[in-house]
Scaffold this active site. Structure first.
Site, PDB file in Angstrom:
ATOM      1  N   GLU A 159      66.995  29.418 -25.522  1.00 44.44           N
ATOM      2  CA  GLU A 159      66.782  30.862 -25.387  1.00 44.44           C
ATOM      3  C   GLU A 159      65.444  31.207 -26.044  1.00 44.44           C
ATOM      4  O   GLU A 159      65.157  30.775 -27.146  1.00 44.44           O
ATOM      5  CB  GLU A 159      67.954  31.607 -26.058  1.00 44.44           C
ATOM      6  CG  GLU A 159      67.784  33.099 -26.186  1.00 44.44           C
ATOM      7  CD  GLU A 159      67.411  33.822 -24.885  1.00 44.44           C
ATOM      8  OE1 GLU A 159      68.110  33.658 -23.871  1.00 44.44           O
ATOM      9  OE2 GLU A 159      66.386  34.540 -24.891  1.00 44.44           O
ATOM     10  N   ASP A 166      66.370  35.956 -15.234  1.00 40.52           N
ATOM     11  CA  ASP A 166      65.564  37.155 -14.988  1.00 40.52           C
ATOM     12  C   ASP A 166      65.010  37.090 -13.568  1.00 40.52           C
ATOM     13  O   ASP A 166      64.448  36.080 -13.163  1.00 40.52           O
ATOM     14  CB  ASP A 166      64.415  37.230 -16.005  1.00 40.52           C
ATOM     15  CG  ASP A 166      64.947  37.427 -17.429  1.00 40.52           C
ATOM     16  OD1 ASP A 166      65.968  38.118 -17.584  1.00 40.52           O
ATOM     17  OD2 ASP A 166      64.336  36.888 -18.370  1.00 40.52           O
TER      18      ASP A 166
HETATM   19  N1  SAM Z   1      72.430  33.340 -19.094  1.00 39.16           N
HETATM   20  C1  SAM Z   1      72.740  34.495 -19.914  1.00 39.16           C
HETATM   21  C2  SAM Z   1      73.891  35.277 -19.339  1.00 39.16           C
HETATM   22  O1  SAM Z   1      74.269  34.999 -18.198  1.00 39.16           O
HETATM   23  O2  SAM Z   1      74.405  36.159 -20.048  1.00 39.16           O
HETATM   24  C3  SAM Z   1      71.506  35.395 -20.114  1.00 39.16           C
HETATM   25  C4  SAM Z   1      70.964  36.067 -18.889  1.00 39.16           C
HETATM   26  S1  SAM Z   1      69.522  37.072 -19.243  1.00 39.16           S
HETATM   27  C5  SAM Z   1      69.392  38.110 -17.861  1.00 39.16           C
HETATM   28  C6  SAM Z   1      68.184  35.908 -19.067  1.00 39.16           C
HETATM   29  C7  SAM Z   1      67.868  35.217 -20.379  1.00 39.16           C
HETATM   30  O3  SAM Z   1      66.885  34.196 -20.174  1.00 39.16           O
HETATM   31  C8  SAM Z   1      67.320  36.148 -21.427  1.00 39.16           C
HETATM   32  O4  SAM Z   1      68.094  36.029 -22.598  1.00 39.16           O
HETATM   33  C9  SAM Z   1      65.889  35.656 -21.626  1.00 39.16           C
HETATM   34  O5  SAM Z   1      65.419  35.868 -22.944  1.00 39.16           O
HETATM   35  C10 SAM Z   1      66.008  34.196 -21.283  1.00 39.16           C
HETATM   36  N2  SAM Z   1      64.767  33.543 -20.849  1.00 39.16           N
HETATM   37  C11 SAM Z   1      63.875  34.015 -19.958  1.00 39.16           C
HETATM   38  N3  SAM Z   1      62.864  33.144 -19.784  1.00 39.16           N
HETATM   39  C12 SAM Z   1      63.146  32.066 -20.576  1.00 39.16           C
HETATM   40  C13 SAM Z   1      62.474  30.837 -20.830  1.00 39.16           C
HETATM   41  N4  SAM Z   1      61.328  30.551 -20.239  1.00 39.16           N
HETATM   42  N5  SAM Z   1      63.041  29.976 -21.696  1.00 39.16           N
HETATM   43  C14 SAM Z   1      64.211  30.273 -22.312  1.00 39.16           C
HETATM   44  N6  SAM Z   1      64.886  31.428 -22.106  1.00 39.16           N
HETATM   45  C15 SAM Z   1      64.359  32.313 -21.252  1.00 39.16           C
END
Ligand code: SAM
Length: 232
Positions: free
Chosen positions: A59, A128
């Protein structure tokens, strides 16, 4: 941004015993990786189901990754507290010892954490969406990243994706299906292979998935198997 982060130069330099102390000396490494794990719901649901499988969340957000770390630490303590009524420490004493998290930009540093073919499951749950097309290269499933995913996944390993954004679902399907080392695998097949509990957790265990449910949104699942011999 990730300038301030220290990344391992290679997976071999990682001391996994700091993440999974009870598994120190076993030579085990993470086999499940949850990319963009958010608040950790998936891994916390899966940890007790696969107590001998090491799992790692990645994360990028500082506070969120810290929250997950604290959450795991608390679960480890609670799960190993003796049951008051019997005074026995139950079999649950090892629960959550197999789950951990790193703060990392998974799009840039996945191969720094996982050796070739070491993963059996790779999760991209409610990533995202990056709606605008000039932002598509920021998507976590992109043509350039697929080779890395194929490298860390072992043949037979599964990529699980789910999203409430239809356009992103189609995008992930097109790119993963178009890559010669992955083949689509449907939900019924996964269930027949005993992966039903994983699929169920993918649908219902994450914080984002629960939000989608509360808002009455759709969930689009797409899964892919890492194959040994590239498709023609
Ligand atoms: N998978 C989780 C869920 O279903 O509840 C979180 C979904 S959230 C919409 C997307 C997550 O991906 C966010 O917490 C964001 O900070 C993380 N994220 C985005 N780009 C990332 C990256 N390059 N590496 C690690 N985490 C990332």
């Amino acid at each position: 941004s990730d300038h301030s982060l220290d990344y391992p130069s290679s997976p071999q330099t990682i001391d996994w015993s700091t993440h999974y102390p009870l598994f120190a000396g076993t030579g085990k490494r993470p086999e499940f990786a949850d990319v963009g794990c958010g608040f950790g719901g998936l891994l916390i649901a899966l940890a007790p189901l696969f107590p001998d499988t090491l799992m790692l969340g990645m994360e990028i957000r500082v506070q969120v990754s810290q929250y997950v770390q604290d959450r795991i630490a608390a679960l480890r303590v609670t799960a190993s507290t003796p049951d008051d009524s019997t005074g026995n420490s139950t079999t649950s004493s090892a629960y959550y010892q197999n789950v951990s998290i790193v703060r990392a930009n998974a799009m840039k540093f996945l191969p720094n954490y996982f050796t070739k073919h070491s993963l059996s499951s790779l999760f991209f749950l409610f990533p995202d969406p990056h709606f605008k097309s000039r932002k598509h290269k920021a998507r976590i499933i992109s043509p350039t990243l697929l080779a890395e995913y194929a490298y860390v996944l072992r043949p037979g390993g599964i990529i699980y994706t789910i999203t409430d954004v239809k356009d992103l679902h189609e995008w992930m399907k097109i790119h993963l299906t178009g890559f010669a080392l992955f083949e689509p695998v449907d939900e019924a097949t996964l269930r027949s292979e005993g992966k039903g509990p994983i699929v169920d957790a993918v649908y219902t265990s994450t914080e984002e998935g629960r939000k989608v449910e509360r808002n009455g949104g759709d969930k689009w699942l797409a899964c892919f198997r890492r194959i040994e011999v590239p498709r023609q």
